[in-house]
Design a protein around this motif. Structure first.
Motif, mmCIF file in Angstrom:
data_model
loop_
_atom_site.group_PDB
_atom_site.id
_atom_site.type_symbol
_atom_site.label_atom_id
_atom_site.label_comp_id
_atom_site.label_asym_id
_atom_site.label_seq_id
_atom_site.Cartn_x
_atom_site.Cartn_y
_atom_site.Cartn_z
ATOM 1 N N MET A 1 0.841 -1.184 0.000
ATOM 2 C CA MET A 1 0.000 0.000 0.000
ATOM 3 C C MET A 1 0.886 1.247 0.000
ATOM 4 S SD MET A 1 -2.481 1.531 3.039
ATOM 5 C CE MET A 1 -2.556 -0.028 3.809
ATOM 6 N N ASP A 2 0.502 2.203 -0.818
ATOM 7 C CA ASP A 2 1.205 3.489 -0.847
ATOM 8 C C ASP A 2 0.341 4.538 -0.163
ATOM 9 O OD1 ASP A 2 3.541 2.757 -2.304
ATOM 10 O OD2 ASP A 2 2.343 2.730 -4.137
ATOM 11 N N ALA B 1 -2.748 -1.996 -2.317
ATOM 12 C CA ALA B 1 -3.424 -3.020 -1.510
ATOM 13 C C ALA B 1 -4.093 -2.374 -0.300
ATOM 14 C CB ALA B 1 -2.429 -4.083 -1.075
ATOM 15 N N VAL B 2 -5.177 -1.663 -0.558
ATOM 16 C CA VAL B 2 -5.913 -1.001 0.523
ATOM 17 C C VAL B 2 -7.406 -1.269 0.363
ATOM 18 C CG1 VAL B 2 -5.970 1.168 -0.772
ATOM 19 C CG2 VAL B 2 -6.385 1.202 1.692
ATOM 20 N N GLU B 3 -8.054 -1.630 1.469
ATOM 21 C CA GLU B 3 -9.500 -1.819 1.463
ATOM 22 C C GLU B 3 -10.146 -0.616 2.131
ATOM 23 O OE1 GLU B 3 -10.826 -5.608 2.994
ATOM 24 O OE2 GLU B 3 -8.972 -6.551 2.284
ATOM 25 N N LYS B 4 -11.173 -0.083 1.485
ATOM 26 C CA LYS B 4 -11.853 1.098 2.013
ATOM 27 C C LYS B 4 -12.334 0.849 3.443
ATOM 28 C CE LYS B 4 -15.457 4.465 0.999
ATOM 29 N NZ LYS B 4 -16.531 4.865 0.097
ATOM 30 N N GLN B 5 -12.830 -0.360 3.714
ATOM 31 C CA GLN B 5 -13.357 -0.672 5.041
ATOM 32 C C GLN B 5 -12.281 -0.519 6.117
ATOM 33 O OE1 GLN B 5 -16.487 -0.963 6.033
ATOM 34 N NE2 GLN B 5 -15.677 -1.131 8.096
ATOM 35 N N ASN B 6 -11.028 -0.839 5.793
ATOM 36 C CA ASN B 6 -9.943 -0.699 6.776
ATOM 37 C C ASN B 6 -9.700 0.764 7.131
ATOM 38 O OD1 ASN B 6 -9.600 -3.431 6.854
ATOM 39 N ND2 ASN B 6 -7.726 -3.463 5.662
ATOM 40 N N ILE B 7 -9.821 1.646 6.147
ATOM 41 C CA ILE B 7 -9.632 3.075 6.403
ATOM 42 C C ILE B 7 -10.806 3.605 7.220
ATOM 43 C CG2 ILE B 7 -9.249 5.349 5.362
ATOM 44 C CD1 ILE B 7 -6.945 3.225 4.977
ATOM 45 N N VAL B 8 -12.020 3.154 6.896
ATOM 46 C CA VAL B 8 -13.203 3.542 7.673
ATOM 47 C C VAL B 8 -13.022 3.096 9.127
ATOM 48 C CG1 VAL B 8 -15.690 3.106 7.978
ATOM 49 C CG2 VAL B 8 -14.769 3.581 5.699
ATOM 50 N N LYS B 9 -12.523 1.864 9.321
ATOM 51 C CA LYS B 9 -12.296 1.346 10.677
ATOM 52 C C LYS B 9 -11.256 2.199 11.410
ATOM 53 C CE LYS B 9 -10.934 -2.765 13.193
ATOM 54 N NZ LYS B 9 -10.022 -3.873 13.211
ATOM 55 N N GLU C 1 -13.217 12.433 6.672
ATOM 56 C CA GLU C 1 -14.118 11.934 5.633
ATOM 57 C C GLU C 1 -13.376 10.969 4.718
ATOM 58 O OE1 GLU C 1 -16.495 14.034 2.038
ATOM 59 O OE2 GLU C 1 -16.569 15.055 3.976
ATOM 60 N N VAL C 2 -13.930 9.763 4.569
ATOM 61 C CA VAL C 2 -13.340 8.735 3.713
ATOM 62 C C VAL C 2 -14.112 8.682 2.401
ATOM 63 C CG1 VAL C 2 -12.770 6.279 3.502
ATOM 64 C CG2 VAL C 2 -12.699 7.382 5.752
ATOM 65 N N SER C 3 -13.387 8.604 1.289
ATOM 66 C CA SER C 3 -14.039 8.478 -0.020
ATOM 67 C C SER C 3 -13.221 7.534 -0.895
ATOM 68 C CB SER C 3 -14.175 9.854 -0.681
ATOM 69 O OG SER C 3 -12.903 10.443 -0.829
ATOM 70 N N GLY C 4 -13.773 7.215 -2.051
ATOM 71 C CA GLY C 4 -13.074 6.346 -2.992
ATOM 72 C C GLY C 4 -13.550 4.915 -2.904
ATOM 73 N N LYS C 5 -12.676 3.987 -3.330
ATOM 74 C CA LYS C 5 -13.030 2.567 -3.381
ATOM 75 C C LYS C 5 -11.784 1.740 -3.064
ATOM 76 C CE LYS C 5 -12.246 2.315 -8.399
ATOM 77 N NZ LYS C 5 -11.316 3.414 -8.471
ATOM 78 N N ASP C 6 -11.967 0.432 -2.880
ATOM 79 C CA ASP C 6 -10.824 -0.445 -2.618
ATOM 80 C C ASP C 6 -9.742 -0.205 -3.670
ATOM 81 O OD1 ASP C 6 -12.324 -1.488 -0.578
ATOM 82 O OD2 ASP C 6 -12.557 -3.484 -1.436
ATOM 83 N N GLY C 7 -8.516 -0.073 -3.218
ATOM 84 C CA GLY C 7 -7.400 0.157 -4.134
ATOM 85 C C GLY C 7 -7.098 1.622 -4.367
ATOM 86 N N ASP C 8 -8.056 2.498 -4.045
ATOM 87 C CA ASP C 8 -7.862 3.941 -4.241
ATOM 88 C C ASP C 8 -8.779 4.682 -3.270
ATOM 89 O OD1 ASP C 8 -7.255 6.446 -5.135
ATOM 90 O OD2 ASP C 8 -8.277 6.254 -7.063
ATOM 91 N N VAL C 9 -8.284 4.861 -2.051
ATOM 92 C CA VAL C 9 -9.088 5.443 -0.978
ATOM 93 C C VAL C 9 -8.490 6.786 -0.571
ATOM 94 C CG1 VAL C 9 -10.011 5.091 1.352
ATOM 95 C CG2 VAL C 9 -9.633 3.112 -0.138
#
Length: 85
Positions: A1-2, A19-27, A52-60
C-alpha cells in the motif's frame, strides 16, 4: 500500500493506493473518533474537526479538516495498527 499525504486549505488529504480496502480506512477513522487508537496524541486529535473517507478499494482518500500538520499525520500513520498489521 502506498500513502501520499498532502496539505490542503482545510487540513490534510491522504491518498491510499494499491493493496488497501476502504473498510480498513473507515475502521481506522472510527477507532480514531472513538479514542480506540493510540496513533496520535490527544493534542493532535483535538485539532481535527472532521474526517471523511471516499473512494473505493485500491484507491481510498481520507480528508482531515483542522489545523494539523503533514508531519503530525505522517507520524500517526506510521503508528497505526490498522495500517501496519
Amino acid at each position: 500500500m502506498d500513502k501520499n499525504v498532502s496539505q490542503t486549505n482545510q487540513g490534510i488529504k491522504i491518498n491510499f493506493t494499491g493493496a488497501v480496502e476502504k473498510q480498513n480506512i473507515v475502521k481506522m477513522v472510527e477507532n480514531c473518533a472513538t479514542g480506540q487508537c493510540e496513533c496520535m496524541s490527544d493534542e493532535t486529535k483535538k485539532k481535527i474537526t472532521n474526517m471523511e473517507v471516499s473512494g473505493k478499494d485500491g484507491d481510498v482518500a481520507l480528508d482531515l479538516s483542522g489545523d494539523v500538520s503533514k508531519e503530525e499525520i505522517e507520524a500517526a500513520l506510521a503508528k497505526s495498527k490498522v495500517l501496519n498489521d
